[in-house]
Scaffold this motif. Sequence first.
Motif, PDB file in Angstrom:
ATOM      1  N   TRP A  74       0.615  -1.325   0.223  1.00  0.00           N
ATOM      2  CA  TRP A  74      -0.024   0.104   0.015  1.00  0.00           C
ATOM      3  C   TRP A  74       0.883   1.109  -0.018  1.00  0.00           C
ATOM      4  CZ3 TRP A  74      -4.416   2.078  -1.079  1.00  0.00           C
ATOM      5  CH2 TRP A  74      -4.705   3.240  -0.449  1.00  0.00           C
ATOM      6  N   PRO A  76       0.700   5.277   0.105  1.00  0.00           N
ATOM      7  CA  PRO A  76      -0.339   6.057   0.497  1.00  0.00           C
ATOM      8  C   PRO A  76      -0.400   7.506  -0.051  1.00  0.00           C
ATOM      9  CG  PRO A  76       1.309   6.157   2.233  1.00  0.00           C
ATOM     10  CD  PRO A  76       1.885   5.106   1.273  1.00  0.00           C
ATOM     11  N   ILE A 125      -7.202  -0.051  -7.661  1.00  0.00           N
ATOM     12  CA  ILE A 125      -7.507   0.331  -5.964  1.00  0.00           C
ATOM     13  C   ILE A 125      -6.656   1.577  -5.400  1.00  0.00           C
ATOM     14  CG2 ILE A 125      -7.942  -0.382  -3.524  1.00  0.00           C
ATOM     15  CD1 ILE A 125      -8.420  -3.236  -4.845  1.00  0.00           C
ATOM     16  N   PHE A 126      -7.456   2.455  -5.256  1.00  0.00           N
ATOM     17  CA  PHE A 126      -6.869   3.861  -4.855  1.00  0.00           C
ATOM     18  C   PHE A 126      -7.204   4.260  -3.519  1.00  0.00           C
ATOM     19  CE2 PHE A 126      -7.626   4.017  -9.627  1.00  0.00           C
ATOM     20  CZ  PHE A 126      -6.398   3.831  -9.919  1.00  0.00           C
ATOM     21  N   GLN A 127      -8.088   3.474  -2.761  1.00  0.00           N
ATOM     22  CA  GLN A 127      -8.775   3.928  -1.403  1.00  0.00           C
ATOM     23  C   GLN A 127      -8.683   2.802  -0.473  1.00  0.00           C
ATOM     24  OE1 GLN A 127     -12.578   5.532  -2.099  1.00  0.00           O
ATOM     25  NE2 GLN A 127     -11.542   7.645  -2.184  1.00  0.00           N
ATOM     26  N   LYS A 128      -8.121   2.903   1.019  1.00  0.00           N
ATOM     27  CA  LYS A 128      -7.897   1.819   1.795  1.00  0.00           C
ATOM     28  C   LYS A 128      -9.274   0.999   1.878  1.00  0.00           C
ATOM     29  CE  LYS A 128      -4.526   4.059   4.744  1.00  0.00           C
ATOM     30  NZ  LYS A 128      -4.148   4.474   6.290  1.00  0.00           N
ATOM     31  N   GLU A 129     -10.407   1.874   1.781  1.00  0.00           N
ATOM     32  CA  GLU A 129     -11.418   1.068   2.260  1.00  0.00           C
ATOM     33  C   GLU A 129     -11.940   0.146   1.051  1.00  0.00           C
ATOM     34  OE1 GLU A 129     -11.020   4.386   2.001  1.00  0.00           O
ATOM     35  OE2 GLU A 129     -10.970   4.974   4.097  1.00  0.00           O
ATOM     36  N   ASN A 130     -11.290   0.011  -0.010  1.00  0.00           N
ATOM     37  CA  ASN A 130     -11.564  -0.747  -1.186  1.00  0.00           C
ATOM     38  C   ASN A 130     -10.926  -2.137  -1.237  1.00  0.00           C
ATOM     39  OD1 ASN A 130     -13.791   0.981  -2.136  1.00  0.00           O
ATOM     40  ND2 ASN A 130     -12.197   2.090  -3.471  1.00  0.00           N
ATOM     41  N   THR A 180       0.530   6.914  -8.633  1.00  0.00           N
ATOM     42  CA  THR A 180      -0.368   7.442  -7.649  1.00  0.00           C
ATOM     43  C   THR A 180      -0.376   6.829  -6.147  1.00  0.00           C
ATOM     44  OG1 THR A 180      -2.337   6.229  -8.542  1.00  0.00           O
ATOM     45  CG2 THR A 180      -1.851   8.333  -9.322  1.00  0.00           C
ATOM     46  N   ALA A 181      -1.146   7.355  -5.041  1.00  0.00           N
ATOM     47  CA  ALA A 181      -1.333   6.547  -4.048  1.00  0.00           C
ATOM     48  C   ALA A 181      -2.315   5.195  -4.333  1.00  0.00           C
ATOM     49  CB  ALA A 181      -2.218   7.396  -3.069  1.00  0.00           C
ATOM     50  N   GLY A 182      -2.175   4.184  -3.878  1.00  0.00           N
ATOM     51  CA  GLY A 182      -2.797   3.007  -3.932  1.00  0.00           C
ATOM     52  C   GLY A 182      -2.302   1.890  -3.867  1.00  0.00           C
ATOM     53  N   LYS A 223      -4.364  -5.631   5.575  1.00  0.00           N
ATOM     54  CA  LYS A 223      -5.364  -4.817   6.162  1.00  0.00           C
ATOM     55  C   LYS A 223      -5.295  -4.679   7.809  1.00  0.00           C
ATOM     56  CE  LYS A 223     -10.009  -5.529   5.198  1.00  0.00           C
ATOM     57  NZ  LYS A 223     -10.134  -3.975   4.589  1.00  0.00           N
TER      58      LYS A 223
END
Length: 226
Positions: A74, A76, A125-130, A180-182, A223
């Motif tokens: 990951w 950030p 996937i660019f957001q932690k929630e996903n 990018t972040a991801g 996670k």
Amino acid sequence: MKIKLVVLTVFAFCAVFNAEAQKMKKFGSSIEKKIGPKTIKVPYTDVISYVGYAAPGNEDAVEDGKKFYYIYVWVPAVAPELGVRMVSPVGKNKIKKAIQSAGYKENKSSKDFFDTYITLERSTIFQKENITEEGVKSAKWTTLASNDDSSEMPKQPSGNSYNSLLRYKSEVGSPTKALTAGLYRIGFTTYKRGEVKGTFIAEVAAPVKLPGVVMAKTIAELKKEL
């Protein structure tokens, strides 16, 4: 007596060669700097190390007949460049603050190693929630760079330069190739089709500090650290 001395000398040389062959140097970026008559690669500012063990039958995927293993990363924030390198076996390398997998802890005395081949892949996937098991399976992955054999890396105990290193510069403005972040992943296998077995060190690095980078073998482990 002379024959014995020659044999001992050769043996000592081989022992030193094997010890030195597996010694990893500082991870240099693509930025070069001239110091006197030498030109060196400026070391990366941020380096995260993962020590693991690849076991037959434990692969994550089979691509083009090759058994692939993945390490998820990951990132950030936006990065201008990412470097990835892998050496097998771990040998006598001592990496400070390295993440140690359970597989490595159980097999750290193993002398098995493999001809490394690595890829750097970026997901959609660019957001932690996903980040979920299903989300990762359905995500599209783009291979940004790959490497098989690098002369910059230490030789394996066999004497061959079969360890790997790659550097990838962000393509600013590209929807698929910008850093990018991801969620990213390091894919690794062997050059030839067959079993992948042995200890390894995998490192991901950047020329700028990226607080919050997480590296793990599985999505569940990732996670937990996010």
